[in-house]
Design an enzyme around this catalytic site. Structure first.
Site, mmCIF file in Angstrom:
data_model
loop_
_atom_site.group_PDB
_atom_site.id
_atom_site.type_symbol
_atom_site.label_atom_id
_atom_site.label_comp_id
_atom_site.label_asym_id
_atom_site.label_seq_id
_atom_site.Cartn_x
_atom_site.Cartn_y
_atom_site.Cartn_z
ATOM 1 N N LYS B 74 0.864 -1.096 0.202
ATOM 2 C CA LYS B 74 0.050 -0.010 -0.057
ATOM 3 C C LYS B 74 0.897 1.372 -0.105
ATOM 4 O O LYS B 74 1.919 1.410 0.689
ATOM 5 C CB LYS B 74 -0.947 0.063 1.217
ATOM 6 C CG LYS B 74 -2.066 0.934 1.265
ATOM 7 C CD LYS B 74 -2.812 0.916 2.326
ATOM 8 C CE LYS B 74 -3.882 1.935 2.343
ATOM 9 N NZ LYS B 74 -5.069 2.047 3.411
ATOM 10 N N SER B 151 -9.887 2.194 2.523
ATOM 11 C CA SER B 151 -8.852 2.834 1.654
ATOM 12 C C SER B 151 -7.803 2.190 0.958
ATOM 13 O O SER B 151 -7.285 2.483 0.022
ATOM 14 C CB SER B 151 -8.095 4.239 2.567
ATOM 15 O OG SER B 151 -7.220 3.354 3.437
ATOM 16 N N SER B 176 -9.858 -0.214 6.664
ATOM 17 C CA SER B 176 -9.351 0.140 5.245
ATOM 18 C C SER B 176 -8.901 -1.227 4.682
ATOM 19 O O SER B 176 -8.367 -1.570 3.497
ATOM 20 C CB SER B 176 -8.329 0.895 5.489
ATOM 21 O OG SER B 176 -8.737 2.371 5.419
#
Lengths: 469, 475
Positions: B74, B151, B176
């Site tokens: 990420k 996210s 997320s």
């Protein structure tokens, strides 16, 4: 708080602790002076980096809090103090807010006692460099070498009554820091923000930022009090304001007027878990605490019967204290205290040598005092030797022998010098006989000169008196 | 091909790691053109690592639990020398000078980093539509009109779409990992707060952020988690407890007792989501797992509010450091410091970042701090107690991950900020209380994915891995 005194002074002192590494990373606090050479992702505030607290720094700060008689908090909690400034790598400073590590302490001065509101630990910001001076420079350079150095903040109660007392306070604080071996003068920075207000203005407070050194604090305060008084006499109203001290010009200068207290939006730093201060740690630190100046004065006066003034002067300087305690292993403490307090300081002052710079070979100093103690040399000879010894080290005993400086103990020789002096200065002798007591001192001087200072002045005086009669 | 089989083939050179890495990169590029899952594909680093492994294979030095495994990261997790922006324009051009601890650990075990995956800027979102200025919104692998969830949308999308062995390092603050895993039909495991070092994770909210894993199957997930978990001296909040051997629990039988969270299946849940979740629970029940309805009234009443108060307050201080001065996005130096940093922050933060900074700053101002931030911290403690009571009786709690399937972009546009925040109703609780949780697909294969979420007590990741192993075998 209701004030009644003429002058109200409170100090907020920042002192850099003498740890090897920074407060939240392992960068060295000393070393290369090349800008931004002692930095890492943590003290530069790079995204993703996290602080890890330096336990040594915590111990140092706790020792200070203990030495200042503070109540110690049960845990160490750090907060984020948010404000935007180019010297702040994260635009917040990791400090302590809700729970300082120490509070409600005091420092005892010679004749008074000053309350300590709080002691806490925080990280130093970076240093800003204005290449063309602070007012004309179009840009500023930032050096992060200092960023993250451990600082201790000490806040006093507004209980200081005069610039002189402020100076005494700072002096005593610096001494305590030195005793604790958590601060090295000249190497670590100590700075004070000084709050000062006077009765005539209704106590409108001025804050003078970043005054360094105890002498400067006294000067800055003296100037500021005078400035405030003159404004009042000129029927001007004082505003609450922040000022800077310009040591070269000896004046304070307006930085900004303070209308409201800033809101730093403090929150507990969630990257640093609260760190318990258990009794075990406190006891360990208490055991490690050295005898502090106050305790030294007590010991010197009670155990060694030294004059209080001498004891105070010696204990106020770590170097003198150490020297004193080493030499009294072999020398009478009263003799030692006199020679340190009077002669040594005289010679240093005369040669303009700062205490921090002075060095003396203790063995040779002891040899010197031992010779006085054993009446092998006169005080006069010893004074001369001390002056030389401060300049450059040498073997005192060997020198005394080589230069034949031993006290003249042969009474025949002394008597011979005395008689010579009498016959060569008949007029002085007459004066003395007429009742001018002081004139005999001239004759003593003559004998001293003849003997190259190797006679005991008191002994000579007595002998002269007898001979003249 | 499962992960251990793949690793063996790499080690024995049956799979040429360099050629295979090229293929993975090429495939990622192809997918990315259509779906926007990567902010950066780090081809250079990947090939360099592959060559290094190749050398080691020749020397028969092939130790490593991730030997040759391709791992995406990420964007908010720092990878040395690879542009890492947490999905925000304000970190434009920033190449970290250090590896996050998880990256360092993964590399040490032979993982190959393939790139930085798309996310809501700084993790601020539940759909991954709040990407940074100049970034592209990732699209759902099953329907390009729909969101991936956020996210960690890029991580979930590429995990679903890439048909080659791959595991994703992702991150959750308030959901997320679980949310996008649910919408994209993959496994997402968010560990206990402090189980995995946060060193090198660009902070959203420090007391909530957790690095976790996304994968196609539970074994991959367990293998990677086992590598990255553990104490780290560089992160003061990391836990010292020893790490269990997670992969061992994939096929381990045991009697798990599961509490079904009543509030999570009340009104407001899509019927198809409810059906799929209840259907899975029924299957578990039929397989001898004890289930019982339980209640978390406080968590469901105040979880989202408490989560947002704490996370926004913390984040408003974390984002202060971005001012165009030391790294990242810069503009011409003009005006004084205040003018300059205000310009940078105005031009490089997106709308959601600004909203959260303003809300969070407000909540910590003197006079409001006690009413908001301090109170929220107390409520959080009460919520942990509410959970803990249930964990005395139950091994796991179960609920849907999201109240819906992946929404279409135009539906998201219509949501108010408050409705947006309420999407975290299921995930806020475990995230706030630091409990490990796992989302995995549970619906019929031909429909849009539905996620079922399990929550375990602190440090009981193994139970999540066990239950996921059991469900995988039900299919």
């Amino acid at each position: 708080m209701k004030f009644t005194k003429d002058i109200i002074i409170g100090l907020e002192i920042h002192v850099e602790l003498n740890t090897n590494t920074k407060l939240f990373c392992s960068c060295p606090t000393k070393g290369s002076e090349k800008p931004n050479s002692r930095v890492c992702e943590i003290c530069l505030g790079h995204p993703g980096s996290k602080p890890v607290v330096n336990k040594k720094a915590i111990e140092y700060a706790l020792k200070l809090a203990l030495a200042l008689n503070c109540k110690i908090s049960q845990e160490i909690v750090f907060s984020r103090k948010s404000y935007f400034y180019p010297d702040m790598s994260k635009n917040y400073q990791i400090t302590q807010y809700e729970v300082p590590l120490g509070k409600n302490g005091k420092i005892n001065l010679k004749d008074s006692s000053i309350g300590i509101t709080r002691v806490h630990i925080e990280e130093d910001p970076a240093s800003l460099i204005h290449p063309k001076g602070i007012s004309s420079s179009k840009f500023v350079l930032v050096d992060y070498n200092r960023s993250g150095n451990p600082l201790c903040e000490i806040v006093t109660e507004p209980e200081i009554d005069s610039p002189k007392e402020a100076r005494e306070f700072m002096k005593q604080l610096i001494t305590i820091l030195q005793y604790l071996r958590i601060f090295v003068p000249g190497q670590n920075i100590i700075k004070a923000d000084v709050n000062i207000s006077i009765k005539e203005s209704g106590y409108a407070r001025a804050e003078i930022k970043n005054v360094s050194g105890f002498k400067e604090i006294e000067r800055a305060l003296e100037y500021e009090i005078e400035r405030q008084k003159q404004l009042i006499h000129g029927n001007k109203k004082l505003k609450q304001e922040t000022r800077a001290w310009l040591p070269e010009k000896g004046i304070t200068q307006l930085l900004r007027t303070k209308e409201t207290e800033e809101d730093y939006g403090y929150i507990i730093d969630p990257d640093l878990v609260p760190f318990e201060i258990n009794n075990e740690l406190i006891n360990k630190l208490k055991k490690e605490l050295p005898e502090l100046p106050e305790q030294k004065v007590k010991k010197y006066t009670e155990k060694y019967k030294i004059a209080k003034d001498d004891a105070f002067v010696i204990s106020s300087e770590l170097k003198l204290t150490e020297l004193f305690e080493n030499i009294i292993k072999k020398i009478d403490p009263i003799l030692a205290s006199k020679w340190i307090r009077r002669e040594l300081i005289r010679v240093l002052n005369y040669n303009k040598i700062e205490l921090s710079d002075f060095k003396i070979n203790e063995t040779h100093f002891i040899d010197l005092l031992k010779s006085i103690q054993d009446k092998k040399i006169t005080e006069k000879t010893a004074q001369g030797l001390l002056e030389k010894l401060i300049e450059k080290d040498f073997d005192v005993n060997a020198f005394v022998k080589k230069e034949n400086l031993l006290i003249i103990s042969d009474s025949n020789i002394i008597e011979k010098y005395c008689k010579e002096a009498i016959s060569e200065n008949q007029k002085v002798v007459d004066d003395y006989k007429k009742g001018n007591e002081n004139s005999i001192n001239f004759l003593v001087g003559q004998v001293m000169r003849k003997s190259k200072g190797k006679t005991d002045a008191r002994e000579v005086k007595e002998l002269l008196k007898r001979l003249i009669k | 091909m499962d992960i251990s089989e793949y690793i063996n083939k790499v080690k024995s050179n049956e799979i040429d790691i360099i050629e295979h890495t090229k293929k993975v990169i090429q495939e990622c590029r192809k997918i990315n053109k259509e779906y926007n899952y990567f902010n950066v594909i780090s081809e250079e680093l990947a090939l360099e690592q592959a060559k290094e492994l190749k050398k080691r294979i020749k020397k028969k030095d092939t130790k490593g639990n991730l030997f040759g495994v391709h791992v995406s990261v990420k964007d908010c997790v720092c990878v040395k020398d690879v542009e890492s922006r947490a999905g925000s324009k304000i970190l434009f051009g920033y190449r970290p000078v250090f590896d996050a601890t998880v990256i360092q650990k993964a590399k040490e075990q032979g993982a190959i980093i393939i790139g930085k995956t798309s996310q809501d800027a700084f993790g601020y979102g539940s759909f991954n539509v709040n990407v940074g200025l100049d970034f592209k919104i990732p699209k759902n692998p099953f329907d390009k009109e729909r969101a991936t969830g956020g996210s960690s949308g890029g991580a979930a999308g590429i995990t679903q779409k890439l048909d080659l062995p791959h595991i994703a390092i992702s991150e959750s603050t308030g959901g997320s990992i679980a949310a996008p895993a649910s919408y994209c039909g993959v496994i997402g495991l968010c560990p206990t707060y402090g189980r995995v070092s946060r060193y090198g994770l660009m902070d959203y909210a420090n007391s909530l952020d957790k690095i976790g894993v996304m994968s196609k199957n539970i074994e991959d997930c367990a293998v990677l988690l086992h590598v990255i978990a553990g104490h780290d001296n560089k992160d003061s909040t990391s836990l010292e407890e020893p790490v269990e051997n997670y992969p061992e629990f994939v096929n381990k039988k045991s009697r798990l007792k599961i509490g079904i969270i009543k509030e999570s299946l009340a009104k407001g849940i899509d019927p198809e989501v409810k059906d799929s979740v209840l259907n899975t629970i029924k299957k578990l029940h039929d397989n001898g797992i004890k289930t019982q309805e339980v209640s978390l009234p406080l968590v469901f009443k105040y979880g989202v509010q408490t989560y947002y108060l704490i996370s926004l307050t913390e984040t408003s201080t974390n984002l202060a450091k971005f001012c165009g001065m030391r790294y990242g996005y810069e503009e011409k130096l003009e005006g004084n410091f205040n003018e300059y940093f205000s310009k940078i922050r105005s031009n490089a933060f997106n709308r959601e970042a600004k909203r959260r900074i303003i809300l969070g700053t407000f909540a910590r101002m003197a006079g409001f701090r006690d009413a908001y931030y301090s109170k929220a911290m107390k409520v959080r403690t009460l919520m942990i107690q509410e959970y803990k009571k249930l964990f005395k009786k139950f091994d796991l709690l179960v609920c849907p991950t999201m109240p819906n399937v992946a929404p279409k972009f135009y539906e998201i546009d219509k949501l108010t900020p408050m409705q947006n925040f309420m999407m975290d109703i299921m995930t806020a609780g475990p995230n706030l209380a630091g409990f490990p949780h796992l989302s995995m697909p549970c619906g019929p294969e031909d429909n849009l994915p539905v996620g079922i979420m399990f929550t375990a007590d602190h440090l009981e990741e193994k139970k999540l891995i066990q239950i996921a192993g059991i469900i995988e075998k039900l299919k």
